[in-house]
Write a protein that holds these residues in place. Structure first.
Motif, short mmCIF file in Angstrom:
data_model
loop_
_atom_site.label_atom_id
_atom_site.label_comp_id
_atom_site.label_asym_id
_atom_site.label_seq_id
_atom_site.Cartn_x
_atom_site.Cartn_y
_atom_site.Cartn_z
N ALA A 18 0.83 -1.21 0.00
CA ALA A 18 0.00 0.00 0.00
C ALA A 18 0.86 1.25 0.00
O ALA A 18 0.61 2.22 -0.74
CB ALA A 18 -0.93 -0.02 1.21
N GLN A 23 -1.04 4.32 -1.41
CA GLN A 23 -2.41 4.12 -0.94
C GLN A 23 -2.40 4.08 0.59
O GLN A 23 -1.43 3.67 1.21
CB GLN A 23 -2.98 2.81 -1.48
CG GLN A 23 -3.08 2.76 -3.00
CD GLN A 23 -3.72 1.47 -3.48
OE1 GLN A 23 -4.87 1.19 -3.16
NE2 GLN A 23 -2.97 0.68 -4.24
N ILE A 25 -4.15 2.60 4.01
CA ILE A 25 -5.04 1.56 4.55
C ILE A 25 -5.20 1.77 6.04
O ILE A 25 -4.28 2.21 6.73
CB ILE A 25 -4.51 0.14 4.27
CG1 ILE A 25 -3.12 -0.06 4.87
CG2 ILE A 25 -4.51 -0.17 2.79
CD1 ILE A 25 -2.65 -1.51 4.83
N PHE A 51 -7.93 -8.70 4.90
CA PHE A 51 -7.93 -7.39 4.25
C PHE A 51 -9.29 -7.19 3.58
O PHE A 51 -9.73 -8.03 2.79
CB PHE A 51 -6.82 -7.29 3.22
CG PHE A 51 -6.80 -5.99 2.46
CD1 PHE A 51 -6.59 -4.79 3.11
CD2 PHE A 51 -7.02 -5.96 1.08
CE1 PHE A 51 -6.59 -3.58 2.42
CE2 PHE A 51 -7.01 -4.77 0.39
CZ PHE A 51 -6.80 -3.58 1.05
N THR A 53 -11.39 -4.77 1.17
CA THR A 53 -11.21 -3.71 0.19
C THR A 53 -12.31 -2.65 0.34
O THR A 53 -13.30 -2.84 1.05
CB THR A 53 -11.25 -4.26 -1.24
OG1 THR A 53 -12.58 -4.71 -1.53
CG2 THR A 53 -10.28 -5.43 -1.39
N ALA A 54 -12.13 -1.55 -0.37
CA ALA A 54 -13.11 -0.46 -0.32
C ALA A 54 -14.48 -0.92 -0.81
O ALA A 54 -15.52 -0.39 -0.38
CB ALA A 54 -12.62 0.72 -1.17
N SER A 55 -14.50 -1.91 -1.70
CA SER A 55 -15.78 -2.41 -2.22
C SER A 55 -16.37 -3.52 -1.36
O SER A 55 -17.42 -4.06 -1.67
CB SER A 55 -15.57 -2.95 -3.64
OG SER A 55 -14.66 -4.04 -3.64
N GLN A 57 -14.78 -6.44 -0.60
CA GLN A 57 -14.22 -7.76 -0.89
C GLN A 57 -13.26 -8.16 0.22
O GLN A 57 -12.48 -7.34 0.71
CB GLN A 57 -13.49 -7.73 -2.24
CG GLN A 57 -12.82 -9.04 -2.61
CD GLN A 57 -12.00 -8.92 -3.89
OE1 GLN A 57 -11.87 -7.84 -4.46
NE2 GLN A 57 -11.44 -10.04 -4.34
N THR A 58 -13.31 -9.42 0.63
CA THR A 58 -12.44 -9.93 1.68
C THR A 58 -11.31 -10.75 1.07
O THR A 58 -11.56 -11.68 0.29
CB THR A 58 -13.23 -10.80 2.67
OG1 THR A 58 -14.25 -10.00 3.30
CG2 THR A 58 -12.31 -11.38 3.75
N ALA A 65 -3.43 -10.12 -1.06
CA ALA A 65 -3.78 -8.75 -0.65
C ALA A 65 -2.69 -7.77 -1.06
O ALA A 65 -2.98 -6.66 -1.55
CB ALA A 65 -4.00 -8.71 0.86
N PHE A 68 -2.88 -7.22 -4.75
CA PHE A 68 -4.05 -6.40 -5.07
C PHE A 68 -3.71 -4.91 -4.96
O PHE A 68 -4.17 -4.09 -5.76
CB PHE A 68 -5.19 -6.76 -4.12
CG PHE A 68 -6.42 -5.92 -4.27
CD1 PHE A 68 -7.37 -6.22 -5.24
CD2 PHE A 68 -6.65 -4.83 -3.45
CE1 PHE A 68 -8.52 -5.45 -5.38
CE2 PHE A 68 -7.77 -4.04 -3.58
CZ PHE A 68 -8.72 -4.35 -4.55
N LEU A 69 -2.87 -4.57 -3.97
CA LEU A 69 -2.53 -3.17 -3.72
C LEU A 69 -1.30 -2.69 -4.50
O LEU A 69 -1.13 -1.49 -4.73
CB LEU A 69 -2.28 -2.96 -2.23
CG LEU A 69 -3.50 -3.10 -1.30
CD1 LEU A 69 -3.04 -3.18 0.14
CD2 LEU A 69 -4.46 -1.93 -1.50
#
Length: 719
Positions: A18, A23, A25, A51, A53-55, A57-58, A65, A68-69
């Motif tokens: 991140a 980003q 977190i 983790f 996500t903003a949407s 999602q786990t 994770a 993803f970042l």
């Protein structure tokens, strides 16, 4: 949002990714892994971070994770393939090596040092996700890595995004938080590893008859197989024996095809449905399998066919033509359970083609009087077809030697010996091991493409294949008779398959199999004077027990104390109520409640240490309980579970009497040291040892949710 424990280096991967991609977190510290998993877990229940996500999602895998970042800042397109290879290596090799240590870790570190070759980065000339991921995993072990790896780690630690992430993950935490999190992860990883036999120790391989998947198990099934085996396995673990308990659903054969036709499903669909039902029921009953699997698997096919070819090579199979019932209406040969008729032995008019449920005799479909095809309702005709047979007459001398020696050495139960001896006395005939079916393990022989193995040749091999799905080193359990003893649990209807046919199969391969040493066989548990019957709605089935609201500990206690070890026993609602109210509540519950309430009131909730004062008063109790402990261990080692649970309740009664006779509530006022001795001498510790295998959890009594009084009329929970 990142949920993690303070100092967890797996969370460092996510935080660094991140930071490198600019980003932000939010980090939510949790005290335990269980607290993290309560917010989000994976199917295996082994994640240590979560983790979100903003949407919404786990993501529970730290590498996933982080990836993803990371975006292009840490995973440049040109190097993506190489980076992904390192991520996979870290997850499958390096991280396990860190938890295992020793030579495994040394090999992994040597590989990494060779790959680095003095470079400051693993891939290209800049920081990538590969550096972050491997660095994070090795951070708790930085003092143990070789010089080349240490130099690389120092460089990565100096990177701005990594420094920022390290501060975030460890903010406000204790100095040892990193090592504590790593120690917890290491302990969890090693606890989850398959157990293997340990030379010089007592290694016990425990199995229970594989429950057939076409029905819901009733209480008789549960006490006859899985619950009895679970109780014994828990006792063995408590004794420090190295044991595994494997079981699973038996899913091949005619019964599955029949059930699939009834419900309009495919055999695979019916197996999926009922496997889930079985697994859910056993989970509720707190059956602690090391592995609960299924027979349809690649391992099953491989091992079963391998056993077949070994038998063939040793000349212990014969191919013969045989008369079999053929349905002209269905256009196929009929497997055993697709036929019903009148039993030629006892004249029961609804006998199956393989066995009569009334007299228990094994049958061939052609022996039935007035046979009917269960698929079409028509009368089948006899036709000749070819099948493979296990040459039991040839194997009889070896088999008889095994039975004679093992039944004495292993202490087989008397009912088991009687059934086995009756089979051997009557003389063994060739046993057909193939069937005209689609749903089963294929027979790997020319001319048999339309046939599968008979379920009672195939199913016991499921013990091995389920173990193979527990550990790829399954042969260390199953081909190691020098170090491993096998103990099996089942109802009496399964005896000949496990004491005659299955051992003959293994002996016929001439391989070094771990053969069954001891077998615990139950008679039948009946229901209110009759038989359990799902179709007639008679009896209590696993899902029914759960829906009563009666705690599982009560069911476990009742079934084990009423276990049909020497003769059939009967389930009665009135008996269940009586045992709960007069034994669990009035005896065990009363003693534990009195003792713990007294400790809580007068000793701040801590069991006191005994003193010299009052020692004379507890000497007789020690002798009394000590003998019962000795007797209990002896009973459980001999798998006399019913007597074991009786002794456990007797110790509770001794504790009640001692508490009443010694009157610690009087002693506490005059001589607290004496009172401490009286309380410390109580039977709480042996009781905990006694009851864990039977109730499966630490008993909870008055004042706790597990204390329930049952109505003597309906059996329902009163409070």
């Amino acid at each position: 949002m990142l949920l993690t424990r303070a100092g967890d280096c797996q969370a460092l991967k996510v935080a660094a990714a991140a930071s490198a991609s600019s980003q932000t977190i939010a980090l939510t510290p949790c005290d335990t892994v269980k607290a993290i998993q309560a917010k989000g877990t994976n199917p295996f229940g082994n994640n240590t971070i979560c983790f979100i996500t903003a949407s919404g999602q786990t993501i529970t895998c730290p590498n996933a994770a982080a990836k993803f970042l990371a975006e292009a800042s840490l995973v440049p397109v040109a190097s993506a393939a190489n980076i992904n290879q390192w991520l996979e290596w870290e997850a499958t090799v390096l991280r396990p090596a860190c938890y295992l240590g020793n030579e495994t870790l040394s090999k992994a570190l040597s590989h990494l040092e060779c790959a680095l070759k003095g470079s400051k980065h693993l891939v290209a000339d800049a920081l990538t996700l590969a550096d972050v991921v491997l660095f994070s995993t090795l951070l708790p072990l930085q003092a143990e890595v070789p010089a080349g790896v240490s130099s690389w780690m120092s460089n990565i630690a100096a990177q701005g995004s990594v420094k920022e992430a390290a501060e975030l993950v460890s903010a406000g935490a204790a100095p040892d938080c990193q090592q504590k999190a790593f120690a917890d992860d290491k302990r969890m990883y090693n606890a989850a590893l398959p157990k293997m036999p340990i030379p010089g120790q007592r290694n016990i391989l425990i199995t229970s008859a594989l429950p057939y998947v076409n029905n819901v198990p009733h209480l008789g099934n549960i006490i006859g197989c899985v619950l009895s085996a679970d109780c014994y396995a828990r006792f063995c673990r408590a004794r420090g024996h190295n044991c595994i308990y494997v079981c699973g659903t038996d899913e091949y054969g005619t019964a599955t095809e029949t059930k699939a036709l009834e419900e309009g499903l495919t055999p695979a669909q019916i197996c999926d449905k009922y496997h889930a039902i079985h697994a859910g029921i056993y989970d509720w009953f707190d059956i602690d399998f090391d592995k609960f699997g299924r027979t349809p698997s690649r391992a099953q096919t491989k091992i079963c066919q391998s056993v077949f070819w070994d038998l063939e090579k040793k000349g212990n199979l014969v191919e013969q033509g045989m008369e079999q019932l053929y349905s002209e209406a269905a256009g196929k040969f009929l497997a055993d359970r697709f036929v019903s008729g009148t039993c030629p032995k006892c004249k029961y008019d609804d006998a199956r083609g393989d066995q009569c449920d009334s007299c228990g005799n094994l049958l061939n479909p052609t022996e039935l009087i007035n046979p009917k095809c269960k698929l079409t309702g028509t009368t089948p005709v006899k036709r000749t077809t070819r099948h493979v047979f296990l040459n039991l007459p040839k194997l009889t001398p070896k088999l008889q030697e095994y039975i004679t020696n093992t039944s004495q050495q292993g202490g087989w139960s008397s009912n088991c010996v009687q059934v086995t001896n009756a089979w051997m006395r009557d003389g063994l005939k060739n046993r057909c091991i193939t069937r005209d079916l689609k749903w089963g393990t294929p027979v790997p022989m020319d001319g048999y493409t339309e046939k599968v193995f008979y379920v009672w040749f195939d199913a016991p091999i499921g013990y091995m294949s389920i173990t193979a799905n527990y550990t790829p080193e399954w042969e260390k359990w199953w081909k190691n008779p020098e170090d491993v003893e096998m103990v099996q649990f089942m109802g009496k209807d399964n005896v000949p398959f496990h004491t005659v046919i299955f051992p003959a199969t293994l002996l016929g391969t001439e391989d070094n199999w771990t053969m069954m040493k001891n077998i615990s066989v139950t008679e039948y548990l009946n229901y209110e004077g009759g038989k359990f019957s799902k179709s007639r709605g008679t009896g209590v089935f696993g899902n029914d027990a759960k829906e009563t609201g009666i705690p599982v500990e009560v069911w476990r206690y009742y079934l084990l104390s009423n276990r049909p070890e020497q003769a059939d026993t009967d389930f009665k609602w009135s008996d269940l109520v009586a045992k709960n109210n007069s034994e669990l509540m009035a005896n065990l519950g009363n003693f534990i409640n009195r003792a713990l309430m007294f400790v809580s009131k007068f000793f701040d909730g801590i069991v006191p240490t005994a003193t010299s004062s009052g020692a004379d008063l507890v000497a007789d109790l020690g002798k009394l309980v000590g003998q019962k402990v000795t007797d209990y261990v002896a009973c459980m080692e001999k798998i006399k579970l019913k007597e074991g649970i009786r002794l456990a309740m007797a110790v509770s009664a001794d504790g009640n009497k001692f508490f009443q006779d010694s009157q610690p509530w009087v002693a506490v006022k005059a001589d607290k040291d004496k009172c401490a001795t009286l309380v410390a001498a109580g039977t709480l510790f042996p009781l905990a040892f006694f009851w864990q295998p039977n109730l499966s959890v630490t008993p909870k009594f008055p004042g706790h949710s597990h204390c329930k009084t049952l109505s003597p009329v309906t059996g329902t929970v009163l409070h």
